[in-house]
Design a protein around this motif. Structure first.
Motif, PDB file in Angstrom:
ATOM      1  N   GLU A   1       0.829  -1.191   0.032  1.00 27.42           N
ATOM      2  CA  GLU A   1       0.071   0.148   0.090  1.00 27.42           C
ATOM      3  C   GLU A   1       0.768   1.434   0.244  1.00 27.42           C
ATOM      4  OE1 GLU A   1      -3.271   2.168   2.620  1.00 27.42           O
ATOM      5  OE2 GLU A   1      -2.985  -0.013   2.862  1.00 27.42           O
ATOM      6  N   ASP A   2       0.491   2.131  -1.030  1.00 24.27           N
ATOM      7  CA  ASP A   2       1.330   3.381  -1.055  1.00 24.27           C
ATOM      8  C   ASP A   2       0.994   4.445   0.240  1.00 24.27           C
ATOM      9  OD1 ASP A   2       2.495   2.350  -3.463  1.00 24.27           O
ATOM     10  OD2 ASP A   2       1.431   3.879  -4.526  1.00 24.27           O
ATOM     11  N   ILE A   3       2.147   5.031   0.459  1.00 23.54           N
ATOM     12  CA  ILE A   3       1.764   5.981   1.355  1.00 23.54           C
ATOM     13  C   ILE A   3       2.304   7.458   0.659  1.00 23.54           C
ATOM     14  CG2 ILE A   3       2.107   4.652   3.461  1.00 23.54           C
ATOM     15  CD1 ILE A   3       4.655   5.405   4.131  1.00 23.54           C
ATOM     16  N   SER A   4       1.981   8.509   1.330  1.00 24.23           N
ATOM     17  CA  SER A   4       2.429   9.789   0.565  1.00 24.23           C
ATOM     18  C   SER A   4       3.848  10.216   1.010  1.00 24.23           C
ATOM     19  CB  SER A   4       1.347  10.721   0.771  1.00 24.23           C
ATOM     20  OG  SER A   4       1.270  11.137   2.218  1.00 24.23           O
ATOM     21  N   ARG A   5       4.519  11.204   0.531  1.00 20.82           N
ATOM     22  CA  ARG A   5       5.506  11.810   1.095  1.00 20.82           C
ATOM     23  C   ARG A   5       5.104  12.586   2.248  1.00 20.82           C
ATOM     24  NH1 ARG A   5      10.691  14.314  -1.007  1.00 20.82           N
ATOM     25  NH2 ARG A   5      10.194  13.363  -2.833  1.00 20.82           N
ATOM     26  N   GLU A   6       4.111  13.220   2.443  1.00 20.88           N
ATOM     27  CA  GLU A   6       3.545  13.607   3.647  1.00 20.88           C
ATOM     28  C   GLU A   6       3.610  12.976   4.847  1.00 20.88           C
ATOM     29  OE1 GLU A   6       1.855  14.274   0.806  1.00 20.88           O
ATOM     30  OE2 GLU A   6       2.692  16.214   0.187  1.00 20.88           O
ATOM     31  N   GLU A   7       3.010  11.523   4.521  1.00 24.45           N
ATOM     32  CA  GLU A   7       2.880  10.398   5.450  1.00 24.45           C
ATOM     33  C   GLU A   7       4.283  10.016   5.973  1.00 24.45           C
ATOM     34  OE1 GLU A   7      -1.525   8.576   4.547  1.00 24.45           O
ATOM     35  OE2 GLU A   7       0.064   8.119   3.362  1.00 24.45           O
ATOM     36  N   LEU A   8       5.065   9.902   5.128  1.00 23.72           N
ATOM     37  CA  LEU A   8       6.512   9.430   5.215  1.00 23.72           C
ATOM     38  C   LEU A   8       7.222  10.424   5.952  1.00 23.72           C
ATOM     39  CD1 LEU A   8       8.592   7.039   4.750  1.00 23.72           C
ATOM     40  CD2 LEU A   8       9.143   7.960   2.460  1.00 23.72           C
ATOM     41  N   TRP A   9       7.045  11.735   5.730  1.00 24.22           N
ATOM     42  CA  TRP A   9       7.591  12.868   6.363  1.00 24.22           C
ATOM     43  C   TRP A   9       7.046  12.781   8.031  1.00 24.22           C
ATOM     44  CZ3 TRP A   9      11.975  15.311   7.054  1.00 24.22           C
ATOM     45  CH2 TRP A   9      12.104  16.518   7.615  1.00 24.22           C
ATOM     46  N   PHE A  10       5.892  12.627   8.215  1.00 25.98           N
ATOM     47  CA  PHE A  10       5.186  12.428   9.497  1.00 25.98           C
ATOM     48  C   PHE A  10       6.130  11.470  10.051  1.00 25.98           C
ATOM     49  CE2 PHE A  10       2.157  10.763  12.568  1.00 25.98           C
ATOM     50  CZ  PHE A  10       1.725  11.967  13.017  1.00 25.98           C
ATOM     51  N   GLY A  11       6.021  10.343   9.727  1.00 28.53           N
ATOM     52  CA  GLY A  11       6.753   9.152  10.174  1.00 28.53           C
ATOM     53  C   GLY A  11       8.214   9.491  10.509  1.00 28.53           C
TER      54      GLY A  11
END
Length: 156
Positions: free
Chosen positions: A18-28
């Motif tokens: 499942e893809d995650i967005s750059r924003e979600e990755l940055w949040f992580g």
């Protein structure tokens, strides 16, 4: 010792991932900065000693071992952790950079610079090889933890 590797986050051709967005990755990645315990086994606590803009100084508590590091963030691009060298800790730098080699394929590039020797008189240093392997496994776990954070809905 300097080394780097990539951990794939999104693979457009893999429907099972499942893809995650750059924003979600940055949040992580920001979660790893602010609350590193889920990312660092054995961590008993983390105190932010100073915060200025996109930089902070932390103390990581591993029981008997205390490590101070400076974290520098380039929003939506990278996080750099610079651990101070002490008698108990070799120190070093880790930069985690978000990359998109092709559209919609996100990867994290982990770049390490440590004080460990790459080789000794007998050839490749076994400790350095072990550390590289351990860091690689930890970095794969970093992506797993980020995925768990994103899927838990904490971003909503």
């Amino acid at each position: 010792m300097k080394f780097e590797h990539v951990v794939i986050v999104n693979e457009p051709d893999n429907p099972l991932l499942e893809d995650i967005s750059r924003e979600e990755l940055w949040f992580g990645l920001l979660c790893r900065v602010e609350n590193p315990a889920p990312f660092l086994p054995g961590l008993e606590g983390c105190s932010v000693l100073d915060r200025r803009g996109d930089e902070l100084l932390r103390e990581l508590d591993f029981g008997e071992l205390k490590i101070r590091d400076r974290v520098t963030m380039v929003p939506m691009e990278s996080v750099t952790f610079e651990a101070e060298r002490t008698a108990e800790h070799a120190g070093g730098t880790l930069t985690i950079r978000i990359e998109e080699p092709v559209p919609e394929q996100l990867v994290l590039r982990f770049m390490y610079a440590t004080t460990l020797q790459e080789e000794n008189d007998d050839g490749p240093d076994m400790i350095a090889q072990f550390v590289r392997s351990a860091y690689h496994e930890s970095d794969i776990d970093t992506v797993r933890v980020i995925r768990a954070i994103v899927s838990s809905g904490r971003m909503q």
